[in-house]
Design a protein around this motif. Sequence first.
Motif, PDB file in Angstrom:
ATOM      1  N   GLY A 208       0.816  -1.209   0.000  1.00 38.00           N
ATOM      2  CA  GLY A 208       0.000   0.000   0.000  1.00 38.00           C
ATOM      3  C   GLY A 208       0.850   1.259   0.000  1.00 38.00           C
ATOM      4  N   GLN A 209       0.216   2.385   0.318  1.00 39.20           N
ATOM      5  CA  GLN A 209       0.896   3.671   0.299  1.00 39.20           C
ATOM      6  C   GLN A 209       1.225   4.154   1.700  1.00 39.20           C
ATOM      7  OE1 GLN A 209      -1.731   6.152  -2.216  1.00 39.20           O
ATOM      8  NE2 GLN A 209      -0.103   6.046  -3.746  1.00 39.20           N
ATOM      9  N   LEU A 210       2.426   4.719   1.823  1.00 39.05           N
ATOM     10  CA  LEU A 210       2.916   5.229   3.101  1.00 39.05           C
ATOM     11  C   LEU A 210       3.220   6.712   2.941  1.00 39.05           C
ATOM     12  CD1 LEU A 210       3.704   2.140   2.783  1.00 39.05           C
ATOM     13  CD2 LEU A 210       5.462   2.569   4.493  1.00 39.05           C
ATOM     14  N   TYR A 211       2.755   7.536   3.871  1.00 37.56           N
ATOM     15  CA  TYR A 211       3.000   8.968   3.767  1.00 37.56           C
ATOM     16  C   TYR A 211       4.156   9.377   4.681  1.00 37.56           C
ATOM     17  CZ  TYR A 211       2.187  13.975   3.520  1.00 37.56           C
ATOM     18  OH  TYR A 211       2.344  15.323   3.310  1.00 37.56           O
ATOM     19  N   ASN A 212       5.167  10.037   4.069  1.00 33.24           N
ATOM     20  CA  ASN A 212       6.359  10.490   4.804  1.00 33.24           C
ATOM     21  C   ASN A 212       6.961   9.374   5.676  1.00 33.24           C
ATOM     22  OD1 ASN A 212       6.251  13.027   3.702  1.00 33.24           O
ATOM     23  ND2 ASN A 212       5.485  14.059   5.535  1.00 33.24           N
ATOM     24  N   PRO A 213       7.250   8.210   5.089  1.00 34.73           N
ATOM     25  CA  PRO A 213       7.741   7.097   5.905  1.00 34.73           C
ATOM     26  C   PRO A 213       9.158   7.325   6.433  1.00 34.73           C
ATOM     27  CG  PRO A 213       7.907   6.549   3.587  1.00 34.73           C
ATOM     28  CD  PRO A 213       7.166   7.858   3.659  1.00 34.73           C
ATOM     29  N   ILE A 214       9.390   6.847   7.650  1.00 32.78           N
ATOM     30  CA  ILE A 214      10.725   6.802   8.251  1.00 32.78           C
ATOM     31  C   ILE A 214      10.935   5.357   8.689  1.00 32.78           C
ATOM     32  CG2 ILE A 214      12.236   7.628  10.085  1.00 32.78           C
ATOM     33  CD1 ILE A 214      10.635  10.189  10.196  1.00 32.78           C
ATOM     34  N   TYR A 215      11.836   4.647   8.036  1.00 31.00           N
ATOM     35  CA  TYR A 215      12.053   3.227   8.319  1.00 31.00           C
ATOM     36  C   TYR A 215      12.978   3.077   9.522  1.00 31.00           C
ATOM     37  CZ  TYR A 215       9.819   2.426   3.834  1.00 31.00           C
ATOM     38  OH  TYR A 215       8.903   2.395   2.806  1.00 31.00           O
ATOM     39  N   PHE A 216      12.677   2.069  10.343  1.00 32.74           N
ATOM     40  CA  PHE A 216      13.509   1.841  11.534  1.00 32.74           C
ATOM     41  C   PHE A 216      13.820   0.365  11.759  1.00 32.74           C
ATOM     42  CE2 PHE A 216       9.104   1.780  13.001  1.00 32.74           C
ATOM     43  CZ  PHE A 216       9.053   0.661  13.833  1.00 32.74           C
ATOM     44  N   ASN A 217      13.162  -0.525  11.022  1.00 36.56           N
ATOM     45  CA  ASN A 217      13.427  -1.957  11.196  1.00 36.56           C
ATOM     46  C   ASN A 217      13.152  -2.657   9.865  1.00 36.56           C
ATOM     47  OD1 ASN A 217      13.718  -4.606  12.064  1.00 36.56           O
ATOM     48  ND2 ASN A 217      11.745  -4.677  13.125  1.00 36.56           N
ATOM     49  N   GLY A 218      14.139  -2.644   8.983  1.00 33.90           N
ATOM     50  CA  GLY A 218      13.926  -3.224   7.654  1.00 33.90           C
ATOM     51  C   GLY A 218      12.848  -2.487   6.905  1.00 33.90           C
ATOM     52  N   GLY A 219      11.788  -3.215   6.533  1.00 30.68           N
ATOM     53  CA  GLY A 219      10.689  -2.582   5.812  1.00 30.68           C
ATOM     54  C   GLY A 219       9.609  -2.017   6.713  1.00 30.68           C
ATOM     55  N   ILE A 220       9.866  -1.974   8.018  1.00 31.64           N
ATOM     56  CA  ILE A 220       8.902  -1.427   8.980  1.00 31.64           C
ATOM     57  C   ILE A 220       9.193   0.056   9.185  1.00 31.64           C
ATOM     58  CG2 ILE A 220       7.954  -1.596  11.306  1.00 31.64           C
ATOM     59  CD1 ILE A 220       7.394  -4.022   9.570  1.00 31.64           C
ATOM     60  N   ALA A 221       8.146   0.874   9.087  1.00 33.36           N
ATOM     61  CA  ALA A 221       8.344   2.324   9.147  1.00 33.36           C
ATOM     62  C   ALA A 221       7.260   3.004   9.974  1.00 33.36           C
ATOM     63  CB  ALA A 221       8.332   2.908   7.738  1.00 33.36           C
ATOM     64  N   PHE A 222       7.609   4.192  10.456  1.00 36.05           N
ATOM     65  CA  PHE A 222       6.592   5.132  10.942  1.00 36.05           C
ATOM     66  C   PHE A 222       6.054   5.823   9.692  1.00 36.05           C
ATOM     67  CE2 PHE A 222       9.892   5.404  14.410  1.00 36.05           C
ATOM     68  CZ  PHE A 222       9.171   4.710  15.375  1.00 36.05           C
ATOM     69  N   HIS A 223       4.759   5.967   9.577  1.00 34.38           N
ATOM     70  CA  HIS A 223       4.241   6.693   8.411  1.00 34.38           C
ATOM     71  C   HIS A 223       2.818   7.178   8.656  1.00 34.38           C
ATOM     72  CE1 HIS A 223       1.390   3.627   6.858  1.00 34.38           C
ATOM     73  NE2 HIS A 223       2.264   2.745   7.323  1.00 34.38           N
ATOM     74  N   GLY A 224       2.446   8.193   7.924  1.00 36.93           N
ATOM     75  CA  GLY A 224       1.086   8.691   7.996  1.00 36.93           C
ATOM     76  C   GLY A 224       0.151   7.781   7.216  1.00 36.93           C
ATOM     77  N   ALA A 225      -1.097   7.702   7.672  1.00 32.54           N
ATOM     78  CA  ALA A 225      -2.097   6.880   7.001  1.00 32.54           C
ATOM     79  C   ALA A 225      -3.461   7.558   7.122  1.00 32.54           C
ATOM     80  CB  ALA A 225      -2.148   5.482   7.606  1.00 32.54           C
ATOM     81  N   LEU A 226      -4.308   7.300   6.140  1.00 33.79           N
ATOM     82  CA  LEU A 226      -5.647   7.878   6.160  1.00 33.79           C
ATOM     83  C   LEU A 226      -6.542   7.184   7.184  1.00 33.79           C
ATOM     84  CD1 LEU A 226      -6.193   8.284   2.309  1.00 33.79           C
ATOM     85  CD2 LEU A 226      -5.497  10.042   3.957  1.00 33.79           C
ATOM     86  N   ASP A 227      -6.173   5.974   7.542  1.00 29.92           N
ATOM     87  CA  ASP A 227      -6.953   5.212   8.521  1.00 29.92           C
ATOM     88  C   ASP A 227      -6.044   4.790   9.674  1.00 29.92           C
ATOM     89  OD1 ASP A 227      -8.977   3.760   9.751  1.00 29.92           O
ATOM     90  OD2 ASP A 227      -8.578   1.946   8.591  1.00 29.92           O
ATOM     91  N   VAL A 228      -6.287   5.357  10.850  1.00 26.09           N
ATOM     92  CA  VAL A 228      -5.524   4.998  12.056  1.00 26.09           C
ATOM     93  C   VAL A 228      -6.552   4.667  13.136  1.00 26.09           C
ATOM     94  CG1 VAL A 228      -3.663   5.663  13.620  1.00 26.09           C
ATOM     95  CG2 VAL A 228      -3.782   6.685  11.349  1.00 26.09           C
ATOM     96  N   PRO A 229      -7.099   3.458  13.095  1.00 27.11           N
ATOM     97  CA  PRO A 229      -8.168   3.101  14.034  1.00 27.11           C
ATOM     98  C   PRO A 229      -7.662   2.888  15.443  1.00 27.11           C
ATOM     99  CG  PRO A 229      -7.545   1.199  12.737  1.00 27.11           C
ATOM    100  CD  PRO A 229      -6.765   2.355  12.187  1.00 27.11           C
ATOM    101  N   LEU A 230      -8.592   2.661  16.337  1.00 26.67           N
ATOM    102  CA  LEU A 230      -8.245   2.451  17.738  1.00 26.67           C
ATOM    103  C   LEU A 230      -7.483   1.148  17.948  1.00 26.67           C
ATOM    104  CD1 LEU A 230      -8.495   3.518  20.619  1.00 26.67           C
ATOM    105  CD2 LEU A 230     -10.757   2.441  20.759  1.00 26.67           C
ATOM    106  N   HIS A 231      -7.691   0.173  17.087  1.00 27.74           N
ATOM    107  CA  HIS A 231      -7.071  -1.146  17.234  1.00 27.74           C
ATOM    108  C   HIS A 231      -5.886  -1.307  16.267  1.00 27.74           C
ATOM    109  CE1 HIS A 231     -10.087  -1.369  14.020  1.00 27.74           C
ATOM    110  NE2 HIS A 231      -9.263  -2.223  13.444  1.00 27.74           N
ATOM    111  N   PRO A 232      -4.988  -2.267  16.489  1.00 30.87           N
ATOM    112  CA  PRO A 232      -3.903  -2.551  15.542  1.00 30.87           C
ATOM    113  C   PRO A 232      -4.486  -2.991  14.200  1.00 30.87           C
ATOM    114  CG  PRO A 232      -3.466  -3.570  17.670  1.00 30.87           C
ATOM    115  CD  PRO A 232      -4.884  -3.094  17.709  1.00 30.87           C
ATOM    116  N   ALA A 233      -4.016  -2.379  13.106  1.00 25.75           N
ATOM    117  CA  ALA A 233      -4.634  -2.669  11.816  1.00 25.75           C
ATOM    118  C   ALA A 233      -3.656  -2.708  10.649  1.00 25.75           C
ATOM    119  CB  ALA A 233      -5.716  -1.624  11.522  1.00 25.75           C
ATOM    120  N   SER A 234      -2.364  -2.476  10.904  1.00 27.00           N
ATOM    121  CA  SER A 234      -1.418  -2.390   9.788  1.00 27.00           C
ATOM    122  C   SER A 234      -0.829  -3.759   9.453  1.00 27.00           C
ATOM    123  CB  SER A 234      -0.290  -1.415  10.133  1.00 27.00           C
ATOM    124  OG  SER A 234       0.670  -2.038  10.975  1.00 27.00           O
TER     125      SER A 234
END
Length: 264
Positions: A208-234
Motif C-alpha cells: 500500500g501507500q505510506l505517507y512520509n515514511p521513516i524506516y527503523f526496522n527493515g521494511g517497517i516504518a513510521f508513516h502517515g495513514a488515512l486510517d488509524v483506528p483504535l485497534h492494531p490494523a497495519s
Amino acid sequence: MRGRAIDVRKSAVLLIAAVVLTGCDDIEAAPAAPSEGTTKTKATPSKAPATPTPSPTHRKLKPGAKGPDVKVLQQRLKALHYDPGKADGRYGPSTQTAVWAFQAVNRLKQKSTLSASFWKALDAPKEPRPVAKKRERNRVDVDLKRQYLVLYKDGRPRLITHVSSGSGEYYCAKDRGATVARCRYATTGTGDFRTGRRASGWETSPLGQLYNPIYFNGGIAFHGALDVPLHPASHGCVRMPMHIAEYFPDLVGTGVPVHVRRAR
C-alpha cells in the motif's frame, strides 16, 4: 384679627412644606429596599433540577461536539504534548486520536465519549512510562499494548500520539523484486532499533501507500495513514495520523534510537 389669621395660615402651610421636604430627603438618603431574592426573610427553597448542568469544560463530549469547551480541551491536550490538530472548537478525528493517546498513557478505557473520569485525569495527568531500560534523551518509544508513541527531546516528551501497529493477521504478498508471494503474520517486532531511510510524500510499497515514511526496522516504518483506528490494523508498520505525519520527519533525525515494546 383677620390679618393675624392669614399670617397663621401662611405659617402653617410653610411648616407643612418643610416637613414634606425633610421627609423626601430622608427617603432618598435611606438604603434602597432589598431586591427580590436578597430579602432577609426566609424564602421557600426552589427544587434543584434533577440533572445539574455540568461546567462548560466538564460536560460530556462526543465526537461531533462543537463549542468553546471543545477548544479548551484541544488547548489543554496541546499543552500536554498531545496534538489534536487545530484548536477550532470542533471534536473531529484529529482531536479523537489525541484523546485516545491521552487515555492510553493515563490507563483509562479508550473511548470517544468523554465523561467525569476523563476530566479528572486531565486535571492531574500522568507522564508516559518509558518502555525500555535504555532512556536516551532523544528517542522514540512505542507501546504496542496501548498503541501510542512518545517522541523524546532532551529527555522530555515532545510529542505523544496514538498509532496503529501490526494487526497480527495472516496475509500473503510479493516483496519488491519477488516473483512469488510470501506469507506471514502482520506483526510489529519488538526490540531496539534506529531510524534510517526516509521518503517525502507518498511512497508506494507492495502493501500500500505510506505517507512520509521513516524506516527503523527493515521494511517497517513510521508513516502517515488515512486510517488509524483504535485497534492494531497495519501490516507491521506504525501508522500515525496524517496531521502528525506532516511534521514528524522534522522532529526525528536519522540514527535516532527507537524502542518498541509490548509494555505491561
